[in-house]
Design an enzyme around this catalytic site. Structure first.
Site, PDB file in Angstrom:
ATOM      1  N   LYS C  85       0.850  -1.198   0.000  1.00 43.26           N
ATOM      2  CA  LYS C  85       0.000   0.000   0.000  1.00 43.26           C
ATOM      3  C   LYS C  85       0.887   1.249   0.000  1.00 43.26           C
ATOM      4  O   LYS C  85       1.971   1.247   0.593  1.00 43.26           O
ATOM      5  CB  LYS C  85      -0.897  -0.043   1.245  1.00 43.26           C
ATOM      6  CG  LYS C  85      -2.014   0.996   1.291  1.00 43.26           C
ATOM      7  CD  LYS C  85      -2.870   0.778   2.551  1.00 43.26           C
ATOM      8  CE  LYS C  85      -4.009   1.783   2.683  1.00 43.26           C
ATOM      9  NZ  LYS C  85      -4.813   1.537   3.911  1.00 43.26           N
ATOM     10  N   SER C 160      -9.727   1.372   3.132  1.00 46.38           N
ATOM     11  CA  SER C 160      -8.913   2.211   2.278  1.00 46.38           C
ATOM     12  C   SER C 160      -7.840   1.472   1.477  1.00 46.38           C
ATOM     13  O   SER C 160      -7.258   2.052   0.579  1.00 46.38           O
ATOM     14  CB  SER C 160      -8.210   3.271   3.130  1.00 46.38           C
ATOM     15  OG  SER C 160      -7.330   2.651   4.057  1.00 46.38           O
ATOM     16  N   SER C 184      -9.750  -1.190   7.278  1.00 40.98           N
ATOM     17  CA  SER C 184      -9.318  -0.936   5.905  1.00 40.98           C
ATOM     18  C   SER C 184      -8.680  -2.108   5.181  1.00 40.98           C
ATOM     19  O   SER C 184      -8.330  -1.983   4.005  1.00 40.98           O
ATOM     20  CB  SER C 184      -8.338   0.243   5.873  1.00 40.98           C
ATOM     21  OG  SER C 184      -9.031   1.441   6.059  1.00 40.98           O
TER      22      SER C 184
END
Ligand SMILES: [Mg+2]
Ligand SMILES: [Zn+2]
Lengths: 106, 480, 494
Positions: C85, C160, C184
């Site tokens: 990420k 997310s 997330s």
């Protein structure tokens, strides 16, 4: 406790986020829309607990580092990522109100 | 007009701790490195970096807290003090807020009438320093140096217990001396390792309630603090006399102009939004460890002064001088033990040594003639090997050359001369050069003997043994 | 290695083949990039990957191949392509957190967990798209455009960590790093039909994970099965001197504690599964409820004892979370002002103007909203009413969990999310979006381990089941997840 336009202006100033006046109405509405859901917290009996500082999983005291542990190296120089560097100094615009030679932060 | 009012002062003192590395990262705390050289992901607040507390900072802060009679809290909590400033990389300072390291101490000072006064210490907490913003280096822009960003500080907050600028000065001097004895900081206002903010208010004498205070910042010497307080007190008294109210605000002292001006950073709203630092767990100290720090405390100024008076039989004013700085007191004690002579050690330290150190512009700790070396010189005086006058020259040459006292005395021919032929030769020359005085002395005018001895000493370059010169001169004079 | 079987391979299989010399790390890395091209991982397609450098990744694979040929010990992730990420500090590739304010920023240091993955042979092949600064539940709040769900590209992948979830679900990598502050990883795992795990707070160092809300942030991972997700934790977990909140607790071998149907008739014998009634409200989507019920039946069949329990403060979690997280975020994001790194927007109005211009143009609307909200709840006069009270409520939520675990419950089972993947653009009201995290935020608040595994499909869309355990109870959590996964078999994706 409803948030007012002035509250948002004040807080935006504290947080240094410039808020476009045309978007202020919408932001105030959104914040109040969120905060109304927080009101439930004020009715909770919290007398039996201490507020946690940090995560409830992080127990015990903070670990201590040896004074001679040495720094974590920067694998690229400041100049490679800083927007403006001169003679090793990071350069920023002058505070608009500033004329004192060397001032300390508050 | 100000007789009608009483000054009330509380001081916030920030002191840089003498650690090798910063409070929350391993970067060096060395002063004077090129800009931004002593920085790392943590003190530059790069995305993803995290703080880890320096053990030595905790120990030094605890040592200071214990010495100031504070209660060291077994649990203290770091908090974020949020504000924007370009030399504050994270946009917050890691400090301590509602659960500080230590609370409730006191520092004893001598008040104007000579009695001891206790100044309360509200709290002592650990925090980190910001970097430096330099506004006058380049035109139109500010230059940021983050070498100091993250250096450990203690903030020592006093009670509003001081009633005059001189008491405030006394508190600061006593605090600096204590911290020097503890060896926790360089405590130099010039280098910025000790900084003072003063809260001052005026109230009508006899009034119990505190008046509205102002905060005065930016002083760079203790005398500057005193002057700033007197200035601000007078300003407040004038306001009160006019029947107006003092506004709570921050003023910056301008030493050059001798006045305090309202801070321009007024736009800065003082809403720091403190909350517990989630990247650090609470600081938990073991009571046994705290006791250990207490047990290892060095001798503090008051104890040392008392010992010098009681054991060494020194006069109080001498003791004040000798204990002013721990390095000086250490030097004196080492010299006394090396020379075996307290009296002359005290005289030498207060006289020749201090003069020489001041002339050199360095510190006692770095002065080249160490107590042991000076002790040998004092022994030579005791043994009659060198005269006092010669010893002063020898000392000066030792400091210059790094040679021992014996070497200097030998190389420069400064050993005492006591053999009669050499002395007789100098006496003859003196008599020849000063026929008038010689005639009167030889005729019985005894008070001239000292003058003639002086001439002989000067001629010998201080080497002549004055006792023998006296004897030889006396033997030539006609009995009266 | 053939390009065609790569997308189905687990990390442990790849590492075993590389170790045995059956596959070259170079071929594996090329297969990963080939797959990314084939599925359209870039901005015109899934928009899952923000930054990658095939040449550099291949060079790294060549270095690894050389080391292995020289006889170096093969790591547990030898030659495994891993996507990370965009909020982890990585060397070489940018670290932008999906934000304009960090456009072009390349970190001069590396996150501890990334270092640990690389030391075990992993090759970082991509930085993945995300909601800006991890603020969002759909990966629509990225400055670089929304990520699409590989199962149905009209829908969100969740967020997310949507880019990482999509990369794993699309077969580009077997493992990807996500991060969790309120769910997330688990929520996008649920939306994309993969496994997502968030360990105990402190289990994996946060050093190098760009902070959103420090007391809630967790390094977390996606995988295609439970075994790989446990392996990822084994590699990354353990104390780190650079993170003061990392825990000095030994890391057990989770995988050696798995019990398979192949060796035991009742693999979860002695395990008590609690089913908290607050996570099954009247309003719960019927399809999700049915799939959860089916999983609970599987647990019974596996020999576990199933018990109804109550976590009475659950409904306070979202309000508490949306005070604590923005408050911490408002402080953590103060450092982005254009002074030392990232974007700087000049202004005629001096320093103050530069700050405001940089921050108002650099942050998107959701980040701005949360900074304002967080600053407000911390500001003078409101701290006690909001932040302090929310932290007290957080203690109550943590106590709810502690009590059921002390009461003999080993793991809790709940739905991961209240819905399946919704269409891009479908949710516009901020608070409605926040409710996507209603079943996941509690674990972040309490700091307990939690994971999501696929338990079936509703109207063709994946549904995740959530398993939670007590602090440092990852072993039993993984064991329960492994048994359920094995028992559901192909039904997990039907
Ligand atoms: Mg302070
Ligand atoms: Zn540093």
């Amino acid at each position: 406790m409803a948030v007012t336009h002035d509250d948002v202006r004040h807080v935006a100033e504290l947080a240094r986020v410039g808020i476009d006046e045309t978007k202020l109405d919408e932001l105030v509405r959104e914040l109040n829309g969120i905060l109304v859901h927080m009101e439930v917290l004020s009715k909770v009996d919290v007398s039996s607990v201490e507020p946690t500082a940090g995560s409830p999983a992080a127990t015990g005291g903070t670990p201590l580092r040896s004074d001679s542990s040495g720094p974590i190296p920067l694998l690229a120089p400041l100049e490679s990522f800083a927007p403006s560097v001169r003679d090793g100094f990071i350069i920023v615009p002058r505070l608009a109100t500033h004329d004192d030679a060397v001032d300390r932060a508050p | 007009m100000s007789e009608a009012y009483e000054m009330v002062v509380g001081l916030e003192v920030h002191v840089q701790l003498k650690t090798r590395s910063k409070a929350f990262c391993g970067c060096s705390t060395d002063f004077g490195a090129p800009p931004n050289v002593n920085t790392c992901p943590v003190c530059l607040a790069l995305p993803g970096s995290l703080p880890v507390l320096n053990e030595q900072a905790v120990e030094l802060a605890t040592r200071a807290a214990v010495a100031l009679g504070c209660t060291v809290n077994r649990r203290s909590v770091f908090a974020r003090k949020n504000y924007f400033y370009p030399d504050l990389p994270k946009g917050f300072q890691i400090s301590q807020y509602d659960e500080p390291l230590a609370t409730g101490g006191a520092l004893t000072i001598a008040s104007a009438d000579g009695t001891a006064r206790k100044i309360g210490i509200t709290r002592l907490h650990l925090e980190e320093d910001a970097g430096k913003s330099i506004h006058d280096r380049y035109s139109g822009v500010t230059a940021i140096d983050l070498n100091r960003s993250g250096v450990p500080l203690i903030e020592i907050v006093s009670e509003p217990d001081m009633r005059s600028s001189s008491e405030a000065g006394g508190y600061l001097r006593a605090l600096r001396q204590t911290l020097q004895y503890l060896d926790v900081s360089d405590v130099s206002m010039e280098e910025g390792s000790l900084r003072v903010d003063a809260n001052v208010s005026a109230r009508r004498r006899g009034e119990k309630k505190l008046g509205t205070k102002t905060e005065v910042k930016n002083m760079n010497s203790f005398s500057g603090v005193e002057r700033a307080l007197d200035y601000e007190f007078a300003r407040q008294c004038a306001i009160l006399d006019r029947g107006e109210r003092v506004t709570q605000e921050t003023l910056l002292w301008d030493a050059a102009r001798g006045e305090a001006r309202v801070s321009r950073s007024k736009e800065e709203s003082h809403d720091y939004r403190y909350f517990p630092e989630p990247d650090l767990r609470p600081l938990i100290l073991d009571q046994a460890w705290i006791n250990g720090v207490k047990a290892k405390l060095p001798e503090l100024p008051e104890a040392r002064k008392k010992r010098f008076v009681d054991d060494l039989k020194l006069a109080p004013d001498e003791v004040e001088k000798l204990t002013a700085h721990p390095d000086l007191a250490d030097y004196f004690e080492a010299l006394a033990s090396a020379s075996g002579d307290v009296r002359s050690s005290a005289n030498w330290v207060m006289g020749e040594l201090l003069a020489a150190v001041n002339a050199r512009g360095g510190t006692i700790a770095h002065f080249p003639v160490r107590p042991h070396d000076l002790g040998l010189l004092l022994k030579m005086i005791q043994d009659g090997v060198v005269s006092h006058a010669a010893a002063k020259r020898i000392f000066a040459l030792m400091a210059e050359s790094g040679k021992t006292a014996a070497q200097v005395a030998h190389d420069e021919g400064l050993l005492k001369v006591g053999d009669d032929p050499a002395l007789t030769g100098w006496i003859d020359e003196v008599i020849a050069e000063h026929p008038d005085e010689a005639k009167r002395y030889l005729a019985g005018e005894k008070k001239l003997q000292g003058v003639l001895v002086g001439f002989v000493m000067r001629k010998s370059g201080g080497r002549a043994d004055p006792k023998r010169v006296n004897q030889l001169l006396a033997s030539r004079a006609s009995p009266s | 290695m053939t390009g065609s079987d790569y997308p189905t391979l687990t990390a442990s299989t790849i590492a075993a083949r590389v170790k045995d010399g059956d596959s070259s790390p170079v071929d594996v890395v090329r297969a990963s990039f080939g797959r990314a091209r084939a599925v359209g991982a870039g901005p015109d397609g899934l928009n899952a990957i923000l930054w990658s450098d095939e040449d550099e990744s291949v060079r790294e694979a060549e270095r690894l191949r050389g080391q292995l040929e020289q006889g170096s010990k093969a790591g547990r992730f030898a030659g495994v392509p891993i996507a990370v990420k965009d909020n982890y500090a990585t060397l070489g590739l940018p670290t932008t957190c999906g934000s304009r304010i960090l456009a072009g920023y390349i970190s001069p240091f590396e996150a501890t967990c990334v270092t640990r993955l690389r030391e075990d042979g992993a090759i970082i092949v991509a930085k993945t798209n995300m909601d800006e600064f991890a603020m969002g539940s759909s990966t629509e709040n990225s400055a670089y455009g929304p990520t699409r769900n590989p199962i149905d590209i009209r829908r969100v992948p969740g967020g997310s960590s949507g880019g990482s979830a999509a990369a794993v679900a699309a077969g580009i990598v077997p493992i990807a790093l996500g991060s969790e502050t309120g769910g997330s990883v688990r929520q996008p795992a649920s939306f994309c039909g993969i496994v997502g795990v968030k360990p105990t707070y402190g289990r994996i160092s946060r050093y190098g994970l760009v902070a959103f809300a420090s007391s809630l942030d967790h390094v977390s991972a996606f995988a295609r099965n439970v075994d790989d997700s446990a392996l990822a934790l084994e590699v990354m977990a353990g104390a780190d001197q650079r993170d003061s909140t990392s825990a000095d607790v030994p890391v057990p071998s989770y995988r050696s504690q798995f019990v398979s149907r192949a060796t035991a008739v009742r693999p979860l014998e002695g395990v008590t599964v609690g089913v908290p009634r607050e996570y099954f409200p009247e309003s719960l989507d019927q399809g999700i409820r049915t799939l959860c019920d089916r999983s609970i039946e599987h647990f019974r069949a596996l020999g576990a004892k199933v018990r109804d329990v109550s976590l009475p403060h659950t409904d306070l979690a979202i309000p508490a979370y949306y005070i604590i997280a923005p408050a911490e975020a408002s402080s953590n994001l103060a450092r982005y002002e254009g002074v030392r790194y990232g974007a700087r927007v000049d202004s005629v109005d001096g320093l103050r103007g530069m700050y405001e211009a940089t921050r108002s143009l650099g942050f998107g609307p959701e980040v701005t909203r949360r900074i304002i909200l967080g600053t407000y709840v911390l500001s003078a006069g409101y701290y006690d009413a909001y932040y302090r009270r929310a932290q007290a409520v957080r203690s109550l939520i943590a106590r709810d969990f502690a009590q059921v675990f002390a009461d003999g419950v080993d793991v809790l089972f709940t739905p991961t999310a209240p819905s399946t993947a919704f269409p891009i653009g479908a949710i516009t009201d901020p608070y409605e979006m926040y409710l996507s995290d209603i079943f996941t935020v509690t674990a972040n608040l309490a700091g307990i381990p939690a994971m999501s595994i696929p338990i079936g499909r509703d109207a063709g869309l994946p549904v995740g089941g959530q398993i939670l355990a007590k602090h440092f109870g990852e072993s039993v959590m993984f064991r329960a997840a492994y048994a359920l996964e094995e028992s559901l078999g192909e039904d997990a994706h039907r």
